[in-house]
Design a protein around this motif. Structure first.
Motif, mmCIF file in Angstrom:
data_model
loop_
_atom_site.group_PDB
_atom_site.id
_atom_site.type_symbol
_atom_site.label_atom_id
_atom_site.label_comp_id
_atom_site.label_asym_id
_atom_site.label_seq_id
_atom_site.Cartn_x
_atom_site.Cartn_y
_atom_site.Cartn_z
ATOM 1 N N CYS A 156 0.816 -1.226 0.000
ATOM 2 C CA CYS A 156 0.000 0.000 0.000
ATOM 3 C C CYS A 156 0.843 1.266 0.000
ATOM 4 O O CYS A 156 0.511 2.229 -0.689
ATOM 5 N N HIS A 157 1.904 1.284 0.764
ATOM 6 C CA HIS A 157 2.583 2.544 1.054
ATOM 7 C C HIS A 157 3.762 2.855 0.142
ATOM 8 O O HIS A 157 4.151 4.024 0.031
ATOM 9 N N ASN A 170 -0.951 -0.190 -5.853
ATOM 10 C CA ASN A 170 -0.709 -0.075 -4.413
ATOM 11 C C ASN A 170 -1.589 1.007 -3.800
ATOM 12 O O ASN A 170 -2.178 0.830 -2.734
ATOM 13 N N ALA A 173 -5.174 -0.035 -3.571
ATOM 14 C CA ALA A 173 -5.360 -0.975 -2.470
ATOM 15 C C ALA A 173 -5.430 -0.247 -1.139
ATOM 16 O O ALA A 173 -6.241 -0.586 -0.266
ATOM 17 N N MET A 174 -4.581 0.772 -0.962
ATOM 18 C CA MET A 174 -4.595 1.523 0.287
ATOM 19 C C MET A 174 -5.915 2.270 0.456
ATOM 20 O O MET A 174 -6.528 2.255 1.529
ATOM 21 N N SER A 177 -8.949 0.033 1.164
ATOM 22 C CA SER A 177 -8.973 -0.637 2.462
ATOM 23 C C SER A 177 -10.016 -0.023 3.383
ATOM 24 O O SER A 177 -10.499 -0.683 4.311
#
Length: 576
Positions: A156-157, A170, A173-174, A177
């Motif tokens: 994610c980061h 990514n 996805a973050m 969430s």
């Protein structure tokens, strides 16, 4: 000293690398790898994340970062630096308060902090840093991936500039969430239907391409997306006008409800507490249905109750319009204009010549082409546009003529410039000011031009009614039908401007005529319904003026400058 110089250079170069905000969730892989903490595990510092049963911690999303807690985290490894800071100096700077000593993030960026020691023999300050990885490392085609323990964090980061597609995944996805409608977390967040997002025009974009502050915290108070970050507003040929005070989502977002705030039309969504909002169901095309969200009887945003057509090419003498003719009054007027001009030309060609042309008298062109062009342009400027001959013959007539001619010319140049700029200079900020009726400069210029036109029409009628003596030779009689139609067109245009300002709540005192009329119309409930009828009346009056123009005497305002320029060029090319 040499080591210190290298360290300062490294710090400056790393500071110039693209990084996220200090209070943000995204980390650039390149600066992290080259930083002092690049070989550590994420969990060496973020133990609270590893120990937490739920991540992200939704309670902390909108809290201001606790700088004291961060300092305590740093002190786990850098206890000596913390002791030195508490003694009054750190990093060559004076520490004046305990809070300043505890705020490590005021000066340091943990994920991008350069190492304290460099290799002065291998590092060359004259070369760009991005090409000097080999000074300390073996040459690699790409940076090494994260350790297995950090794989979930990196998913994610971590942002990899060399792999933008992976970084977009990514980031999505973050964001999902928390925002995915299927996650089931009990938090009042905007929920995204992933299937709708995949079908939207922006499916291939990163979330941050539109929501540019979404990776920062505190996370609440995110502003509505401004589509003009990437898209240009519509031109007059696509909609009635530039809609400078209307948000894009009010028309193009399928579930949006237009709302009025002051002189702006914004949007809102009706959504349940946790359910999906359809915030990404965008319509790429323009249609009548989206227009009727605002342009319908009883609307609450101050819009006309009917969908009006775009201003046609016949409106260019006064407005920033289009090169199209899409309404029936303009079509009829254009046909009458063309027929009238053809009739005029046929009459001129059939008329007997009053004098033999110069070449029939044995005169031959002797002046070069450039001189003839210059003579024609000079005559067009002095005699055609500035009306030098009329000034010499009758200064009063020149003033009346100028009050009508110059405002029309100025507004036409303004409109053509705005039309051209919207097509070829869409990124120029001044372009949309030229099209925005509520812009201070545009509002003042247009109201001033209209007021001067009304004065010119009134003076022309009044002067002729008071005239006692014979007309000056060579000057045409006043064209009363054209003057009346022109005056009615300008007055109705002012009424429309006042009605628009009263409906929309626009506050622009520099539109001095429109603002005065708007003050008198404030509170009229029937304005949205009446506006469409009066808009059509204004268009019909102007089209009647255009259709009558080739049959009246006011046509000389258009023909005379061209005739004078052609005659001057022809005469300059012959012996006298």
């Amino acid at each position: 000293m040499k080591k210190l110089a290298v360290f300062i250079l490294l710090s400056a170069l790393l500071a110039a690398w693209p990084t996220c905000a200090k209070a943000g969730w995204l980390i650039e892989q390149g600066p992290l790898h080259a930083s002092a903490h690049g070989q550590l595990s994420c969990q060496d510092c973020h133990q609270n994340v590893a120990d937490s049963q739920r991540h992200p911690d939704l309670i902390r999303l909108n809290q201001i970062p606790d700088q004291t807690a961060r300092a305590q985290m740093c002190a786990q490894c850098h206890d000596d630096a913390q002791t030195i800071a508490q003694s009054g100096r750190h990093g060559g700077r004076e520490i004046t308060s305990p809070a300043q000593a505890a705020n490590c993030l005021a000066c340091h960026r943990p994920h991008h902090q350069p190492p304290a020691a460099a290799r002065p023999k291998a590092f060359n300050p004259a070369r760009p840093m991005i090409g000097q990885c080999g000074a300390c490392h073996r040459q690699r085609a790409k940076l090494p991936g994260p350790a297995a323990a950090d794989a979930k964090c990196a998913a994610c980061h971590l942002q990899d500039a060399s792999r933008p597609a992976a970084s977009r995944q990514n980031l999505q996805a973050m964001c999902l969430s928390c925002h995915d409608r299927h996650q089931g977390q009990t938090i009042d967040a905007v929920r995204v239907d992933v299937a709708d997002l995949a079908r939207s025009p922006h499916a291939d974009l990163s979330c941050l391409d539109c929501h540019r502050l979404a990776a920062q915290y505190p996370h609440d108070g995110q502003k509505a997306v401004d589509c003009r970050q990437c898209h240009q507003p519509h031109r007059e040929s696509q909609i009635h006008d530039a809609h400078a005070g209307v948000s894009c989502q009010a028309c193009h977002l399928a579930a949006a409800i237009p709302t009025r705030q002051g002189g702006q039309v914004l949007w809102r969504l009706q959504r349940p507490e946790i359910g999906p909002t359809k915030a990404h169901q965008l319509r790429a095309q323009s249609d009548q249905d989206s227009c009727r969200r605002c342009h319908a009887p009883g609307n609450q945003v101050g819009a006309a109750a009917t969908v009006l057509p775009a201003k046609s090419a016949l409106c260019i003498p006064c407005h920033a319009a289009t090169l199209t003719v899409g309404d029936w009054p303009s079509g009829l007027a254009l046909a009458a204009l063309i027929a009238g001009l053809l009739l005029r030309i046929s009459l001129w060609l059939a008329a007997p010549a009053k004098a033999a042309p110069l070449h029939a008298l044995g005169k031959r062109p002797t002046a070069p082409l450039g001189r003839r062009w210059w003579a024609g342009l000079k005559a067009l400027a002095l005699d055609g546009l500035l009306q030098r001959r009329l000034w010499r013959a009758a200064k009063g007539r020149w003033l009346i003529h100028g009050l009508i001619f110059f405002p029309l010319l100025g507004r036409m140049i303004w409109g053509l410039a705005a039309l051209a700029a919207s097509r070829w200079l869409a990124d120029w900020p001044l372009t949309w000011r030229l099209l925005d009726k509520n812009d201070p400069l545009t509002a003042f210029v247009f109201d001033l031009g209209g007021a001067l036109l009304v004065c010119g029409v009134l003076l022309a009628v009044g002067r002729r009614l008071r005239a006692r003596g014979p007309r000056l030779p060579g000057l045409p009689r006043p064209d009363y039908p054209a003057l009346i139609l022109l005056g009615l067109a300008i007055v109705s245009g002012f009424w429309l401007e006042g009605a628009r300002m009263a409906m929309t709540g626009a506050q622009q005192p520099l539109a001095f005529v429109g603002a005065a009329l708007a003050a008198g119309m404030a509170g009229w409930d029937d304005l949205p319904r009446l506006y469409g009828w009066f808009w059509q009346a204004h268009a019909i009056i102007w089209c009647a003026f255009v259709a009558y123009l080739p049959f009246g005497r006011m046509l000389h305002m258009i023909i005379t400058p061209a005739v004078l320029a052609v005659n001057a060029a022809a005469n300059a090319g012959h012996d006298q």
